[in-house]
Design an enzyme around this catalytic site. Structure first.
Site, short mmCIF file in Angstrom:
data_model
loop_
_atom_site.label_atom_id
_atom_site.label_comp_id
_atom_site.label_asym_id
_atom_site.label_seq_id
_atom_site.Cartn_x
_atom_site.Cartn_y
_atom_site.Cartn_z
N SER A 81 0.84 -1.19 0.00
CA SER A 81 0.00 0.00 0.00
C SER A 81 0.88 1.24 0.00
CB SER A 81 -0.91 0.02 1.23
OG SER A 81 -1.59 1.26 1.35
N TYR A 94 -1.37 -0.82 10.29
CA TYR A 94 -1.49 -1.08 8.86
C TYR A 94 -0.28 -0.55 8.11
CZ TYR A 94 -3.62 -1.31 4.21
OH TYR A 94 -3.88 -1.58 2.89
#
Length: 203
Positions: A81, A94
């Protein structure tokens, strides 16, 4: 942990029995985790995010690599990501997991290259619309972070406005990136991270 390893091994064995060999892997499972500022973030959730996004990723990658080594090689793509490149407020677990995924990709690409296995990553950002896009905006709006509006709609508009291309990316655009990295068009590419974000990470 043992059960999960056994489950992965069983899945790989089933694929080998069904199709003869495994030639492509998109390692795409993931967990976003809580949306809270660092001083409030629950440690148990931090551990869970790493277990799913890093340890789980590696567990699947390792099992499939062993299979590909027996059959002459293959191609893998890990989902990382842009959050792992630039950081995102209220998402420490995350972000850490996706930064780890990018590093892991570079490391295993070197180990597996002699076995004719290419390993790359994709880093999407601001993909939508849809449930996940809406849910993330709702959660971020509730965090109290100074980086986010408390109104989800305003927050969403601000995020899209920060993208140089001024729009969300589509799921199909992510899939096209994965398809490229899995195809012969990328036959001399390994250990790289393909950013799919409309220029967002440059800001």
């Amino acid at each position: 942990m043992l059960f999960r390893s056994v489950a992965v091994a069983d899945a790989v064995a089933f694929a080998e029995q069904s199709f003869g060999k495994i030639t492509h892997l998109w390692n795409n499972a993931g967990y976003q985790g809580a949306m809270k500022m660092t001083h409030e973030y629950p440690i148990d959730d931090f551990k869970l995010v790493q277990d799913v996004n890093v340890t789980g990723n590696f567990r699947v990658l390792q099992a499939v690599a062993r299979s590909m080594m027996k059959s002459g090689g293959g191609v893998m793509v890990n989902t990382a990501s842009v959050a792992g490149l630039r950081g995102s407020p209220t998402m420490p677990a995350y972000v850490a997991s996706k930064a780890a995924t990018i590093g892991l990709t570079m490391s295993v690409a070197k180990d597996l290259a002699p076995h004719n296995i290419r390993v790359n990553a994709i880093s999407p950002a601001l993909i939508g619309p849809g449930f996940m896009w809406d849910r993330q905006n709702e959660l971020q709006a509730k965090t109290g972070s100074p980086y986010y509006s408390s109104d989800p709609e305003t927050l969403a508009k601000n995020k899209v406005g920060s993208v140089p291309m001024k729009r969300l990316g589509s799921i199909d655009e992510v899939i096209h990136g994965v398809a490229f990295l899995m195809s012969e068009d990328s036959s001399y590419i390994t250990g790289t991270n393909l950013i799919i974000d409309g220029g967002f990470q440059m800001r």
